[in-house]
Scaffold this active site. Structure first.
Site, mmCIF file in Angstrom:
data_model
loop_
_atom_site.group_PDB
_atom_site.id
_atom_site.type_symbol
_atom_site.label_atom_id
_atom_site.label_comp_id
_atom_site.label_asym_id
_atom_site.label_seq_id
_atom_site.Cartn_x
_atom_site.Cartn_y
_atom_site.Cartn_z
ATOM 1 N N GLY A 34 -28.173 28.937 4.875
ATOM 2 C CA GLY A 34 -26.779 29.070 4.471
ATOM 3 C C GLY A 34 -26.776 29.445 3.003
ATOM 4 N N ASN A 38 -29.687 28.320 0.683
ATOM 5 C CA ASN A 38 -30.774 29.257 0.393
ATOM 6 C C ASN A 38 -31.100 29.274 -1.093
ATOM 7 O OD1 ASN A 38 -30.424 29.889 3.093
ATOM 8 N ND2 ASN A 38 -29.386 31.833 2.693
ATOM 9 N N TYR A 92 -25.556 30.426 13.365
ATOM 10 C CA TYR A 92 -25.304 31.862 13.274
ATOM 11 C C TYR A 92 -26.511 32.647 13.768
ATOM 12 C CZ TYR A 92 -27.991 32.129 8.845
ATOM 13 O OH TYR A 92 -28.959 32.082 7.885
ATOM 14 N N TYR A 105 -21.166 34.076 14.334
ATOM 15 C CA TYR A 105 -21.080 32.677 13.926
ATOM 16 C C TYR A 105 -20.469 31.793 15.011
ATOM 17 C CZ TYR A 105 -21.840 34.256 9.105
ATOM 18 O OH TYR A 105 -22.362 34.803 7.968
ATOM 19 N N ARG A 171 -16.270 36.839 2.067
ATOM 20 C CA ARG A 171 -16.424 36.923 3.518
ATOM 21 C C ARG A 171 -15.047 36.804 4.154
ATOM 22 N NH1 ARG A 171 -20.328 38.630 1.801
ATOM 23 N NH2 ARG A 171 -22.509 38.016 2.144
ATOM 24 N N LYS A 229 -24.447 41.994 -9.553
ATOM 25 C CA LYS A 229 -25.484 42.586 -8.701
ATOM 26 C C LYS A 229 -24.949 43.857 -8.068
ATOM 27 C CE LYS A 229 -25.112 38.570 -7.020
ATOM 28 N NZ LYS A 229 -25.077 37.355 -6.162
ATOM 29 N N GLY A 231 -26.988 45.931 -5.436
ATOM 30 C CA GLY A 231 -27.978 46.451 -4.498
ATOM 31 C C GLY A 231 -29.179 47.027 -5.228
ATOM 32 N N ALA A 260 -30.772 38.074 0.205
ATOM 33 C CA ALA A 260 -31.157 38.833 -0.991
ATOM 34 C C ALA A 260 -30.410 38.327 -2.216
ATOM 35 C CB ALA A 260 -30.889 40.319 -0.778
ATOM 36 N N ASP A 262 -28.737 35.475 -2.510
ATOM 37 C CA ASP A 262 -28.977 34.043 -2.714
ATOM 38 C C ASP A 262 -30.269 33.808 -3.480
ATOM 39 O OD1 ASP A 262 -26.769 33.848 -1.002
ATOM 40 O OD2 ASP A 262 -28.036 33.540 0.762
#
Length: 313
Positions: A34, A38, A92, A105, A171, A229, A231, A260, A262
């Site tokens: 999660g 993480n 999930y 989920y 989300r 961030k 990518g 990634a 996290d």
């Protein structure tokens, strides 16, 4: 920000059962993960000298007990995790295509939705925290009443000297509508010392034209550090008035981008909160994330790069 000797890092959110595909998509592996968990898990790998505490709620069933056992085995302090008799943990399923992941989920009965139901318990869980970490997912799952309780507890902890770190982690499926999500994210970010947004999400839901717009939008309230961030593109930052950009570590082949951001957050905070320069922090976060995306699943073994981190005391 002043480095501290062996600080207590408290992460708040939801840990779930993770089902992830192996090389054969029908070969599902199970684990626990999660977003905020993480980050706590990777931070513990990078700074084993820190106390890392997780704050959530779980059930009293066998699956919840197994999750708690796994957390303890990872060196995570679980003393402030509530166990509720009528709830369990969420689940999930990861689906990966061309290295990019999507999720299905099952979390309606997740005990973590109740993590802010008891103000006194939450205040006790945050007592002694030097750093408190949460995300937009944390805000989404606890609802409006929970968010009000959490904000009050964070203010008390902040007044006691705790740094508050926030990843917006947008989300929309977890929210009643996009406007509610964006308003709640904006309000929480203004209460936090460090904000760690991802440009792609911010552009989609806030309409930011470029990472600089994201950076500028989060420079309000108590916020002193913003790291955006982006990518595979440059990470930009403003840390107490010091600005710059850092090219991320190149990745030969992306296998799974789960965790990634996290893991990046864990590396960046491990360095930044140790007193390192923000560019050193971003490089460490990038190198940890580059290892993670070359593997399947959220939690994978990593080697900590040889970066000279300040170790006060």
């Amino acid at each position: 920000m002043t480095a501290q000797s062996n600080p207590t890092f408290v992460s708040i959110g939801e840990c779930m059962v993770e089902l992830s595909p192996g090389v054969d998509p029908l070969d599902l592996r199970s684990g626990f993960a999660g977003d905020t968990y993480n980050t706590a898990w990777y931070l513990r790998r990078i700074r084993p000298d820190w106390t890392v505490r997780y704050v959530t709620s779980v059930g009293q069933d066998a699956l919840s007990e197994t999750m708690l056992g796994q957390m303890r085995a990872a060196g995570i302090d679980t003393d402030h995790i509530r166990q509720l008799p009528d709830r369990t943990v969420g689940l999930y399923l990861i689906t990966v295509r061309d290295g990019e992941r999507s999720f299905s989920y099952w979390r309606d009965q997740s005990a973590a939705r109740m993590l802010a139901a008891d103000q006194g318990q939450l205040d006790r869980a945050l007592t002694g925290a030097d750093v408190i970490y949460l995300s937009g997912i944390t805000l989404a799952i606890i609802g409006a009443a929970g968010r009000a309780v959490l904000q009050q507890s964070l203010k008390v902890a902040h007044d006691r000297g705790a740094l508050v770190v926030f990843d917006p982690n947008l989300r929309p499926r977890l929210w009643q509508d996009t406007r509610t999500m964006c308003d709640a994210i904006t309000d929480m970010a203004a209460l936090c010392d460090i904000v760690l947004p991802s440009f792609e999400d911010e552009a989609t839901f806030f309409g930011d034209a470029d990472p600089a717009a994201t950076l500028a939008r989060y420079q309000r309230g108590l916020t002193r550090t913003v790291i955006v961030k982006n990518g595979p593109d440059a990470v930009i930052y403003d840390h107490c008035g010091q600005t710059g950009s850092v090219a991320p570590t190149p990745i030969a082949e992306t296998v799974d981008t789960t965790s990634a951001g996290d893991s990046f957050n864990a590396g960046a905070m491990a360095a930044l909160l140790s007193g390192a320069d923000p560019e050193v922090a971003i490089r460490l976060g990038s190198e940890i994330a580059a290892q993670v995306v070359c593997n399947r699943g959220a939690l994978v073994p990593v080697s900590v790069p040889e970066i000279d981190l300040p170790r006060p005391g």
